[in-house]
Write a protein that holds these residues in place. Structure first.
Motif, mmCIF file in Angstrom:
data_model
loop_
_atom_site.group_PDB
_atom_site.id
_atom_site.type_symbol
_atom_site.label_atom_id
_atom_site.label_comp_id
_atom_site.label_asym_id
_atom_site.label_seq_id
_atom_site.Cartn_x
_atom_site.Cartn_y
_atom_site.Cartn_z
ATOM 1 N N SER A 87 -2.775 16.489 -6.960
ATOM 2 C CA SER A 87 -4.211 16.705 -6.731
ATOM 3 C C SER A 87 -4.889 15.527 -6.038
ATOM 4 N N THR A 88 -4.148 14.457 -5.732
ATOM 5 C CA THR A 88 -4.725 13.286 -5.068
ATOM 6 C C THR A 88 -4.746 13.494 -3.558
ATOM 7 N N VAL A 89 -5.904 13.248 -2.945
ATOM 8 C CA VAL A 89 -6.038 13.359 -1.488
ATOM 9 C C VAL A 89 -5.976 11.950 -0.889
ATOM 10 N N VAL A 90 -5.021 11.736 -0.012
ATOM 11 C CA VAL A 90 -4.856 10.427 0.630
ATOM 12 C C VAL A 90 -5.404 10.497 2.049
ATOM 13 N N VAL A 127 0.750 15.528 10.407
ATOM 14 C CA VAL A 127 -0.180 15.387 9.285
ATOM 15 C C VAL A 127 -0.999 16.668 9.160
ATOM 16 N N LYS A 128 -1.253 17.104 7.928
ATOM 17 C CA LYS A 128 -1.942 18.373 7.697
ATOM 18 C C LYS A 128 -3.320 18.415 8.343
ATOM 19 N N THR A 129 -4.103 17.349 8.145
ATOM 20 C CA THR A 129 -5.471 17.312 8.676
ATOM 21 C C THR A 129 -5.666 16.055 9.505
ATOM 22 N N VAL A 130 -6.021 16.240 10.764
ATOM 23 C CA VAL A 130 -6.254 15.113 11.679
ATOM 24 C C VAL A 130 -7.682 15.226 12.199
ATOM 25 N N ILE A 131 -8.466 14.180 11.972
ATOM 26 C CA ILE A 131 -9.849 14.138 12.449
ATOM 27 C C ILE A 131 -9.924 13.040 13.504
ATOM 28 N N THR A 132 -9.974 13.439 14.760
ATOM 29 C CA THR A 132 -10.012 12.467 15.861
ATOM 30 C C THR A 132 -11.463 12.126 16.161
ATOM 31 N N ILE A 137 0.837 -1.210 0.000
ATOM 32 C CA ILE A 137 0.000 0.000 0.000
ATOM 33 C C ILE A 137 0.866 1.251 0.000
ATOM 34 N N SER A 138 1.977 1.218 0.708
ATOM 35 C CA SER A 138 2.888 2.356 0.724
ATOM 36 C C SER A 138 3.417 2.634 -0.682
ATOM 37 N N LEU A 177 2.930 5.122 7.251
ATOM 38 C CA LEU A 177 1.883 5.302 6.247
ATOM 39 C C LEU A 177 1.165 6.631 6.456
ATOM 40 N N CYS A 178 0.949 7.000 7.716
ATOM 41 C CA CYS A 178 0.282 8.271 8.019
ATOM 42 C C CYS A 178 1.088 9.465 7.522
ATOM 43 N N LYS A 179 2.410 9.336 7.469
ATOM 44 C CA LYS A 179 3.245 10.427 6.968
ATOM 45 C C LYS A 179 2.982 10.712 5.488
ATOM 46 N N LYS A 180 2.413 9.736 4.785
ATOM 47 C CA LYS A 180 2.097 9.913 3.373
ATOM 48 C C LYS A 180 0.684 10.469 3.166
ATOM 49 N N ALA A 181 -0.072 10.620 4.259
ATOM 50 C CA ALA A 181 -1.478 11.000 4.162
ATOM 51 C C ALA A 181 -1.675 12.514 4.228
ATOM 52 N N ASP A 182 -2.750 12.963 3.596
ATOM 53 C CA ASP A 182 -3.210 14.343 3.741
ATOM 54 C C ASP A 182 -4.190 14.458 4.908
ATOM 55 N N ILE A 183 -4.939 13.365 5.140
ATOM 56 C CA ILE A 183 -5.947 13.314 6.199
ATOM 57 C C ILE A 183 -5.807 11.982 6.919
ATOM 58 N N ILE A 184 -5.886 11.992 8.244
ATOM 59 C CA ILE A 184 -5.980 10.744 9.005
ATOM 60 C C ILE A 184 -7.179 10.837 9.937
#
Length: 268
Positions: A100-103, A170-175, A89-90, A130-137
């Motif tokens: 332009s891809t949002v991960v 990470v830029k956006t974190v939704i807890t 997956i990485s 893997l989270c380091k590659k994400a725009d949102i977690i």
């Protein structure tokens, strides 16, 4: 039409993972492109289940996608059961993510102050990478603490949740799943801003709500909604679906069948 690559397993019963993600994403006018990590007779919350691991097939499927020269507006990952899948997956994200891809990575690895038995320290580090590659977690509080290197059994305030979110890098974190009195809240940290979005607490724990939430948020967000509006809409949708489920006298304690969201996807 916008497309999301959805990397998750498929369960015949349980309304989770791909069974939840595909209809939710489709109902929001986005094409769901599933990359299955495994197939389950029913999700693992039932007393027993049978499954087929698709790790050995994933790369060959991805190679066929490369031949098609496909591109994605979003990439969504869910539960990842083994180290080999993390590596696959990485690489997938590295190869298919564009500017332009949002991960969105749902860092599933624990809850209620405990790490899931199938995870160890090495696997937790793979989740972090893997989270380091994400725009949102979309972690719960336990997962957020793990990602931020904090005590997973601690008690947290909005200020500490904000600090831990910032600490993930990470830029956006939704807890998700934060108890606030008699309500349940999701904390949105994005571009330095922070907001608690509250919903009614209905019943206890329902299977599949995390998959529904992350799918809804990503599909809504890539359809030009703000991240805050996407979280509000996803939270409201899940609240309504739980109300629908409880109206049919489903037990309020944990139930593996999931929530009845199907009737609502045509009513938004």
């Amino acid at each position: 039409m916008k497309k999301i690559a959805v990397i998750n397993d498929l369960s015949g019963f349980g309304k989770c993972s791909l069974t939840a993600a595909i209809p939710i994403i489709s109902s929001l006018g986005v094409q769901a492109c599933p990359l299955a990590t495994g197939v389950f007779s029913n999700q693992t919350g039932y007393e027993s289940f049978k499954s087929v691991d698709l790790t050995d097939s994933m790369q060959s499927f991805i190679d066929e996608w490369k031949k098609l020269c496909v591109s994605f507006d979003g990439i969504l990952t869910g539960f990842i059961p083994n180290g080999r899948q993390f590596d696959i997956i990485s690489r997938f994200i590295d190869e298919f993510k564009t500017e332009s891809t949002v991960v969105l990575v749902d860092p599933i690895m624990g809850d209620d102050g405990e790490i899931y038995p199938c995870y160890d320290s090495e696997t937790v580090e793979k989740v972090k990478a893997l989270c380091k590659k994400a725009d949102i977690i979309t972690p719960n509080l336990t997962e957020l603490a793990l990602l931020a290197g904090c005590d997973i059994k601690g008690e947290y305030t909005p200020d500490s949740i904000r600090a831990m979110s910032e600490g993930t890098g990470v830029k956006t974190v939704i807890t998700t799943g934060i108890t606030v009195g008699n309500e349940i809240a999701n904390a949105v940290y994005s571009d330095g801003g922070f907001e608690l979005i509250k919903s009614k607490r209905l019943g206890e724990h329902f299977s599949g709500t995390g998959d529904i939430f992350s799918s809804y948020v990503l599909a809504s967000y890539i359809s030009s909604k703000s991240i805050t509006d996407s979280v509000k809409a996803a939270s409201h949708f899940i609240e309504r679906a739980i109300e629908e489920t409880l109206s049919e006298e489903t037990p309020k304690h944990y139930h593996p069948d999931g929530i009845n969201f199907e009737k609502l996807i045509t009513q938004k």
